[in-house]
Structures are given as structure tokens and as C-alpha cells.
Design a protein around this motif. Structure first.
Motif, PDB file in Angstrom:
ATOM      1  N   GLU B  67       0.825  -1.207   0.000  1.00 55.97           N
ATOM      2  CA  GLU B  67       0.000   0.000   0.000  1.00 55.97           C
ATOM      3  C   GLU B  67       0.858   1.255   0.000  1.00 55.97           C
ATOM      4  N   LYS B  68       1.979   1.195   0.720  1.00 52.36           N
ATOM      5  CA  LYS B  68       2.851   2.376   0.811  1.00 52.36           C
ATOM      6  C   LYS B  68       3.715   2.549  -0.440  1.00 52.36           C
ATOM      7  N   GLY B  69       3.703   1.548  -1.315  1.00 47.59           N
ATOM      8  CA  GLY B  69       4.497   1.657  -2.528  1.00 47.59           C
ATOM      9  C   GLY B  69       5.827   0.929  -2.457  1.00 47.59           C
ATOM     10  N   ASP B  70       6.044   0.171  -1.364  1.00 49.03           N
ATOM     11  CA  ASP B  70       7.284  -0.597  -1.286  1.00 49.03           C
ATOM     12  C   ASP B  70       7.198  -1.802  -2.206  1.00 49.03           C
ATOM     13  N   VAL B  71       8.302  -2.094  -2.866  1.00 50.44           N
ATOM     14  CA  VAL B  71       8.335  -3.193  -3.832  1.00 50.44           C
ATOM     15  C   VAL B  71       9.107  -4.355  -3.226  1.00 50.44           C
ATOM     16  N   ASN B  72       8.590  -5.564  -3.367  1.00 52.32           N
ATOM     17  CA  ASN B  72       9.369  -6.722  -2.954  1.00 52.32           C
ATOM     18  C   ASN B  72       9.064  -7.916  -3.840  1.00 52.32           C
ATOM     19  N   ILE B  73      10.067  -8.785  -3.940  1.00 58.65           N
ATOM     20  CA  ILE B  73       9.865 -10.078  -4.592  1.00 58.65           C
ATOM     21  C   ILE B  73      10.109 -11.113  -3.516  1.00 58.65           C
ATOM     22  N   ALA B  74       9.147 -11.996  -3.302  1.00 60.15           N
ATOM     23  CA  ALA B  74       9.236 -13.015  -2.256  1.00 60.15           C
ATOM     24  C   ALA B  74       9.657 -12.399  -0.921  1.00 60.15           C
ATOM     25  N   LEU B  75       9.028 -11.290  -0.581  1.00 62.97           N
ATOM     26  CA  LEU B  75       9.217 -10.567   0.677  1.00 62.97           C
ATOM     27  C   LEU B  75      10.590  -9.900   0.808  1.00 62.97           C
ATOM     28  N   GLN B  76      11.390  -9.986  -0.232  1.00 56.37           N
ATOM     29  CA  GLN B  76      12.686  -9.304  -0.163  1.00 56.37           C
ATOM     30  C   GLN B  76      12.539  -7.897  -0.744  1.00 56.37           C
ATOM     31  N   PRO B  77      12.689  -6.877   0.108  1.00 51.81           N
ATOM     32  CA  PRO B  77      12.467  -5.521  -0.376  1.00 51.81           C
ATOM     33  C   PRO B  77      13.500  -5.099  -1.421  1.00 51.81           C
ATOM     34  N   LEU B  78      13.028  -4.403  -2.434  1.00 47.57           N
ATOM     35  CA  LEU B  78      13.908  -3.992  -3.534  1.00 47.57           C
ATOM     36  C   LEU B  78      13.592  -2.559  -3.908  1.00 47.57           C
ATOM     37  N   ASN B  79      14.592  -1.843  -4.408  1.00 50.76           N
ATOM     38  CA  ASN B  79      14.265  -0.570  -5.043  1.00 50.76           C
ATOM     39  C   ASN B  79      14.172  -0.824  -6.553  1.00 50.76           C
ATOM     40  N   LEU B  80      13.787   0.174  -7.302  1.00 48.78           N
ATOM     41  CA  LEU B  80      13.495  -0.069  -8.719  1.00 48.78           C
ATOM     42  C   LEU B  80      14.737  -0.468  -9.508  1.00 48.78           C
ATOM     43  N   THR B  81      15.902   0.050  -9.087  1.00 43.61           N
ATOM     44  CA  THR B  81      17.142  -0.324  -9.794  1.00 43.61           C
ATOM     45  C   THR B  81      17.439  -1.807  -9.580  1.00 43.61           C
ATOM     46  N   HIS B 112       2.824   4.144  -8.122  1.00 43.46           N
ATOM     47  CA  HIS B 112       3.779   3.119  -7.661  1.00 43.46           C
ATOM     48  C   HIS B 112       3.819   1.938  -8.626  1.00 43.46           C
ATOM     49  N   ILE B 113       2.624   1.536  -9.089  1.00 47.26           N
ATOM     50  CA  ILE B 113       2.530   0.415 -10.023  1.00 47.26           C
ATOM     51  C   ILE B 113       3.211   0.802 -11.339  1.00 47.26           C
ATOM     52  N   ASP B 114       2.991   2.072 -11.712  1.00 47.90           N
ATOM     53  CA  ASP B 114       3.556   2.563 -12.960  1.00 47.90           C
ATOM     54  C   ASP B 114       5.079   2.485 -12.937  1.00 47.90           C
ATOM     55  N   GLY B 115       5.662   2.846 -11.786  1.00 46.35           N
ATOM     56  CA  GLY B 115       7.123   2.763 -11.653  1.00 46.35           C
ATOM     57  C   GLY B 115       7.609   1.353 -11.929  1.00 46.35           C
ATOM     58  N   VAL B 116       6.908   0.368 -11.357  1.00 40.15           N
ATOM     59  CA  VAL B 116       7.284  -1.031 -11.550  1.00 40.15           C
ATOM     60  C   VAL B 116       7.099  -1.426 -13.020  1.00 40.15           C
ATOM     61  N   MET B 117       5.966  -0.994 -13.593  1.00 42.43           N
ATOM     62  CA  MET B 117       5.688  -1.339 -14.993  1.00 42.43           C
ATOM     63  C   MET B 117       6.774  -0.791 -15.910  1.00 42.43           C
ATOM     64  N   GLN B 118       7.205   0.445 -15.615  1.00 41.43           N
ATOM     65  CA  GLN B 118       8.254   1.034 -16.456  1.00 41.43           C
ATOM     66  C   GLN B 118       9.562   0.276 -16.314  1.00 41.43           C
ATOM     67  N   ALA B 119       9.862  -0.138 -15.070  1.00 44.32           N
ATOM     68  CA  ALA B 119      11.087  -0.914 -14.858  1.00 44.32           C
ATOM     69  C   ALA B 119      11.013  -2.220 -15.646  1.00 44.32           C
ATOM     70  N   VAL B 120       9.827  -2.851 -15.631  1.00 45.58           N
ATOM     71  CA  VAL B 120       9.636  -4.095 -16.381  1.00 45.58           C
ATOM     72  C   VAL B 120       9.782  -3.821 -17.877  1.00 45.58           C
ATOM     73  N   GLY B 121       9.137  -2.735 -18.325  1.00 47.89           N
ATOM     74  CA  GLY B 121       9.165  -2.386 -19.739  1.00 47.89           C
ATOM     75  C   GLY B 121      10.586  -2.137 -20.237  1.00 47.89           C
ATOM     76  N   ARG B 122      11.401  -1.513 -19.397  1.00 51.40           N
ATOM     77  CA  ARG B 122      12.775  -1.211 -19.806  1.00 51.40           C
ATOM     78  C   ARG B 122      13.608  -2.472 -19.999  1.00 51.40           C
ATOM     79  N   THR B 123      13.252  -3.559 -19.289  1.00 50.67           N
ATOM     80  CA  THR B 123      14.036  -4.786 -19.435  1.00 50.67           C
ATOM     81  C   THR B 123      13.616  -5.562 -20.679  1.00 50.67           C
TER      82      THR B 123
END
Lengths: 135, 140
Positions: B67-81, B112-123
Motif C-alpha cells: 500500500e505504501k508503494g514498497d516493492v518486494n519479490i518473495a518478501l525481499q524488499p527492492l528498489n526499482l534499480t 507506484h505500479i507505474d514505476g514497476v511497470m516502467q522498470a519491467v518495460g525497460r528490461t
């Protein structure tokens, strides 16, 4: 003969306590597996291509443009409530379900608003969904 | 008297074995679930019209956005980089058709979702899905 019959009767008695255990076992198994399947739906979306060079020429006639702003949804710039949007979209979908839908979402809109629009489109058979961001 | 005492000492082995099996199955099942860690704090948006998925590509990468916009994969917190690095590595390993599922909290702002989508799109990964909780019958 009499002895044989008695044996048969005693064999019919089922060990209830272990059966109950087995039943509990099955129950717990199903509870645990059920929880994992907490029905999740996945809405496929097309992302805008990262490099502008790959952008395709826009096909104007078949574009349905929906804008999602915080608390308000617009279809072709006209404000709509969700039931209105559903009704209008169902007419478009009946005409051509292959048409491209572009959902422009404001960064301030909450995700559930976008998801409800995508869900509506998917439910009506519109599958070409593109999500763009309104800055 | 003594005989009675002996009888009570007999442990019910059959049910004991059942309990042991129960424990074994419990651990097996939880081990399988752990492989696919789900961020329980996320409350997905609800989708009434689409059917729940019954099969998932085993290569699927699930990205959680709280909800706060924190990103994680399998509970491991990550920044967009970091996220982008992981996705680039995934793409190298398994190709660009790897499905990406974004499990975003329904109350988080789309930015927040958009940030993730853009990171995905860039890859260059293109199979992006937004997860929602299927609440309806899924009639299409």
C-alpha cells in the motif's frame, strides 16, 4: 460354521479412532491447499514500448480510450459511472471485441480503480488492453 | 487388577502414525507454499468478471507492491534499480516471454505500479499481468 460367522461379524467393526484421524488429515489437507488457491485473477496488459522508435502508427477508428482519474472514469472524455461504462462498453464489445482499449491512468488514481476498469473490459470480452500513464 | 493396569499402558499406535503423517504432510505442504511466497499484507483489488487462474507458468516472477508503494519479490524488499537488475538477469536466463505478475495493493496509488511497470518495460519483458482477487464466477 458358527465360529466362522462370528469372525465375519467382528471383522466388520471398523477402527473408528484412526478413521477419524484420517478424516482430520484429509480435512487439514484440503484446508491448507484451499488457502493457497486463494483465487487470484491475472489481467494481462500491454505496456507502452520503451523506445519511441518502435511505436506503431495509430489506428484511430478502433481505439477505445478510457481515462481513470481518482474517483472518476472517463470514456472518450465523457465522465461515466462504472455501470454506465459497462453498458457502453458492452455495446462496443458486441460490435467488435477485437478492438484496442487504451486505459490512461492518472498516477494519483488508486490501483483498484484501474483494476475494476480492466476487469470490466475483460469480462466483456475486450482483451486488447493497453495501459498508459497520465502524468 | 494387574491385568487392567497393563491394558491401559498400551499406546494407540495406529492413531499415532496418523498424527505423524499429518505432521509430515503439513510440513510438505508448507514447504511447497514457501517456494511461492505470498505477501499477506497486500489486499488485492477485486475483480468480479474474470476467472481465477488455474495454472501458472512456473517461470512467473511475482512482484509485490504494498500500500505504501514498497516493492518486494518473495518478501525481499527492492528498489526499482535492483528490481530492474533482477528482471534483466531473469530475462537473460529464461527469455523475454517470462510472465511478470504485479500484485499491487488495491489502495496504493497507480504511480507506484507505474514505476514497476516502467522498470519491467525497460528490461524488454512484455508479458505483464496485474493480479486481482477473483470474487465472481468468472463468466466471460
Amino acid at each position: 460354521m458358527a465360529q466362522k460367522r462370528r469372525k465375519a461379524v467382528s471383522a466388520v467393526q471398523i477402527p473408528m479412532s484412526s478413521m477419524i484421524d484420517v478424516v482430520f488429515l484429509l480435512l487439514i489437507y484440503f484446508i491448507v491447499t484451499q488457502k493457497d488457491e486463494l483465487s487470484e485473477a491475472h489481467l494481462a496488459v500491454n505496456l507502452p514500448s520503451p523506445s519511441p522508435a518502435q511505436e506503431q502508427p495509430q489506428e484511430k477508428p478502433n481505439l477505445l480510450e478510457i481515462e481513470v482519474h481518482p474517483g472518476q472514469v472517463y470514456l472518450k472524455k465523457i465522465p461515466q459511472t462504472l455501470p454506465q461504462l459497462k453498458e457502453t462498453l458492452s455495446r462496443f464489445a458486441a460490435y467488435d471485441s477485437e478492438q484496442t482499449v487504451i486505459v490512461k491512468t492518472s498516477v494519483m488514481a488508486e490501483t483498484h480503480e484501474l483494476v475494476s476498469v480492466l476487469d470490466l473490459c475483460k469480462g466483456l470480452g475486450l482483451t486488447r488492453l493497453n495501459v498508459l500513464t497520465l502524468q | 487388577m494387574r491385568r487392567r493396569f497393563d491394558e491401559t499402558l498400551e499406546t494407540p499406535i495406529a492413531s499415532l502414525i496418523d498424527v505423524v503423517f499429518l505432521l509430515i504432510i503439513f510440513f510438505v505442504v508448507t514447504a511447497v507454499v514457501e517456494k511461492d511466497v505470498v505477501d499477506e499484507s497486500i489486499r488485492l483489488a477485486q475483480a468480479k468478471h474474470v476467472a481465477a487462474i488455474d495454472q501458472k507458468d512456473p517461470r512467473t516472477v511475482t512482484i509485490n507492491v504494498t500500500e505504501k508503494g514498497d516493492v518486494n519479490i518473495a518478501l525481499q524488499p527492492l528498489n526499482l534499480t535492483q528490481l530492474q537488475q533482477i528482471l534483466t538477469a531473469t530475462r537473460k536466463q529464461s527469455g523475454d516471454s517470462v510472465p511478470i505478475v504485479i500484485r499491487g495493493d488495491g489502495r496504493t496509488v497507480y504511480g507506484h505500479i507505474d514505476g514497476v511497470m516502467q522498470a519491467v518495460g525497460r528490461t524488454g519483458l512484455y508479458r505483464v499481468r496485474l493480479a486481482a482477487e477473483a470474487t465472481g464466477r468468472g463468466d466471460q
